[in-house]
Design a protein around this motif. Structure first.
Motif: not given
Length: 584
Positions: A258, A202, A303, A204, A557, A260-261, A195-196
């Motif tokens: 994806t 997240t 995103v 992106a 989501h 965010r979250n 994830s970011d």
């Protein structure tokens, strides 16, 4: 050796059928007794559907009795050793027999509060989506969250959990070995940890997590027996080659970025499941009469650069080069982000596929809604992807003192916005596939004692029919004008998105439907209200979509987005049957 098999269940006397299934539904032999009359079952999936149908057709009192037959989690019966062997094993698999004093205290209080509110015990398939067991922390969190449900919603959820428990028990009884589902769930879990940053998932476009995810997908594709490359826009493309080099191409896939979250299965299911199928075909030495390209589309959610379908639009030859100068929130251009990741933006036009080389495209996707869940169906055939019209609306009235301006002399932008929300609800309600949403509503610099002088809101209008959608848009925009004129409020509108509906190919829908029937399940058709890469691919080839059931009320989501290994397995069997039908 397991002696209980589907052929045995189909042919044994009714009493033996009931005896064999006695532990599947907790202390409720009447379910198997009624299902016995529905034999023979074409598959284990068909048997599960029949048992579920018995419960759906039962009286409300019978369903309540079924719920009350289940024990509390870590309750008095568990402590006293009075659970059935099945319940004992399930609770132990999640460590409920090893609760700390604090966890035990939490569960006892939750059991009491839940029983007081609903009148039946909290029911959860503690072996979870994979069948291997939830953590105690996850169980307690789910318990607390569901305590907030209404009675009707919670009763429906408990019955779904009862069926999930029965599914897991039936798999064990019949020695069912899932070929695709567990692997897909494991891969999704692995990607979900990339994830970011921060809590949740997240991923992106062209961030470090996005690049790592692409590399992992490429590795799994190679291990499955595909040749792999990552193209100039970031699409990960694995080819399972046909015996004939000049064969045409069938495409499948979805996106790996994806929101965010977001959730672990949105988009990614449609990449991971085909990889698992290709691995199965490769291990069998089975080739298809067409090249099968599995595509992990690089970007669909919009995103980072507020531009959607970047991956699929490059393949259809519709990538807008002007987007390369679009900047993210930190001022980084898309061109710079691609170059930093090692991609050559000037090569993006070469990604476009020749439509003549393609046989079609199929996308498997989690439903992102509750339709399949409420009908107790693991998968469904998509009829069309709804078209979408999106607008940003700014309303400009006059700010004034809340205490000194008479109600009939106000130019209240927020009051106009409230009327617009109700207009959208009224115009789009009860009209089939048409839906309208005001998802953003803001009073900039609002204050408790000031009449709102400005207000911003969004409009999102969708329908399977473009004519129906556009007629609603015309009516709503005219209504906004009338409301603003009457209230002395100025309006300004910006069109953000105008996407046509994308009908799925009736021929391919029928082939998916036939593959469903072959698996022993009924065909069910439904509309996709959300946009998908298949929408873009429909511009150059025939498309089809298969939806998979989404748990937790159909939420997506969202970190609560979930599905099960068994549903992934069914989707895999249907997709494999579909591909083999194409081979004929």
């Amino acid at each position: 050796m397991n002696t209980t098999t589907l052929p045995h269940l189909n042919s044994c006397p009714p009493a033996a059928f009931v005896e064999a299934l006695q532990g599947v539904y907790e202390h409720s032999p009447w379910i198997a007794d009624r299902a016995a009359a529905m034999r023979p079952f074409a598959s284990v999936a068909a048997l599960k559907q029949a048992l579920q149908a018995v419960v759906q057709q039962a009286s409300n009192d019978e369903r309540l009795a079924l719920l009350r037959a289940h024990p509390e989690l870590a309750g008095k019966a568990a402590i006293a050793g009075e659970l059935t062997a099945e319940s004992t094993g399930e609770q132990a698999a999640s460590g409920l027999d090893r609760c700390s004093l604090d966890e035990y205290g939490q569960l006892q209080q939750l059991n009491k509060d839940y029983g007081d509110k609903f009148g039946f015990p909290f029911i959860l398939a503690v072996k979870g989506p994979t069948g291997r067991g939830l953590t105690r922390a996850a169980i307690i969190a789910t318990f607390a969250r569901r305590l907030e449900n209404s009675l009707d919603a919670e009763m429906a959820e408990c019955l779904r959990q009862v069926h999930r428990i029965a599914e897991i028990r039936l798999n064990a009884l019949l020695g069912v070995a899932l070929r695709f589902g567990p692997q897909v769930m494991d891969w999704a879990e692995t990607l979900g940890a990339i994830s970011d940053g921060g809590d949740g998932l997240t991923c992106a476009y062209m961030t470090p997590s996005h690049i790592r995810t692409a590399a992992r997908l490429a590795d799994w594709m190679r291990e499955a027996g595909m040749t792999v490359h990552i193209d100039a826009v970031g699409n990960v493309i694995g080819r399972y080659a046909a015996a004939q080099p000049d064969a045409r191409v069938w495409m499948t896939g979805s996106h790996y970025d994806t929101v965010r979250n977001g959730g672990k299965y949105d988009g990614r299911l449609g990449i991971l499941l085909p990889i698992a199928l290709v691995r199965h075909l490769h291990e069998r030495g089975e080739r298809l009469p067409f090249h099968l390209d599995v595509v992990g589309f690089a970007e669909e959610e919009g995103v980072r650069f507020r531009s959607t379908f970047l991956g699929s639009s490059a393949i259809t030859g519709r990538f807008d080069a002007a987007l390369l100068e679009q900047r993210d929130g930190d001022g980084v251009t898309m061109r710079s982000a691609l170059a930093a990741a090692g991609h050559d933006p000037s090569s993006i036009p070469a990604i476009a596929r020749d439509p003549a080389s393609l046989l079609g495209f199929v996308e498997v996707h989690i439903e992102q809604g509750p339709v399949l869940l409420e009908r107790g169906l693991p998968v469904g055939v998509v009829t069309a992807i709804a078209g979408s019209s999106r607008y940003l609306v700014e309303l400009m009235g006059v700010a004034g003192h809340a205490g000194t301006t008479p109600m009939d002399m106000r130019r209240d932008a927020a009051a106009a916005a409230a009327e617009i929300v109700l207009l959208v609800e009224e115009r789009c309600g009860g009209r089939g596939s048409l839906v309208g949403t005001v998802g953003q509503l803001e009073v900039p610099s609002g204050s408790v004692n000031v009449i709102p002088g400005r207000c911003r809101l969004s409009l999102d209008i969708r329908a399977a029919s473009d004519a129906e959608r556009l007629a609603a848009v015309d009516d709503i925009l005219a209504g906004i004008g009338a409301i603003c004129a009457r209230r002395g409020v100025k309006e300004q509108l910006w069109k953000l998105v105008e996407a046509d509906a994308a009908p799925c190919s009736p021929r391919l829908m029928d082939m998916l439907g036939d593959a469903l029937l072959d698996s022993g399940l009924p065909r069910f058709d439904l509309l996709s209200g959300a946009g998908h890469d298949a929408m873009e691919m429909a511009r150059i080839t025939e498309v089809a979509m298969l939806f998979t059931r989404c748990g937790n009320g159909g939420i997506s989501h969202n970190p609560l987005e979930t599905m099960t290994a068994d549903d992934a397995e069914v989707a895999g069997e249907v997709l494999l049957g579909f591909l083999r039908r194409l081979s004929y």
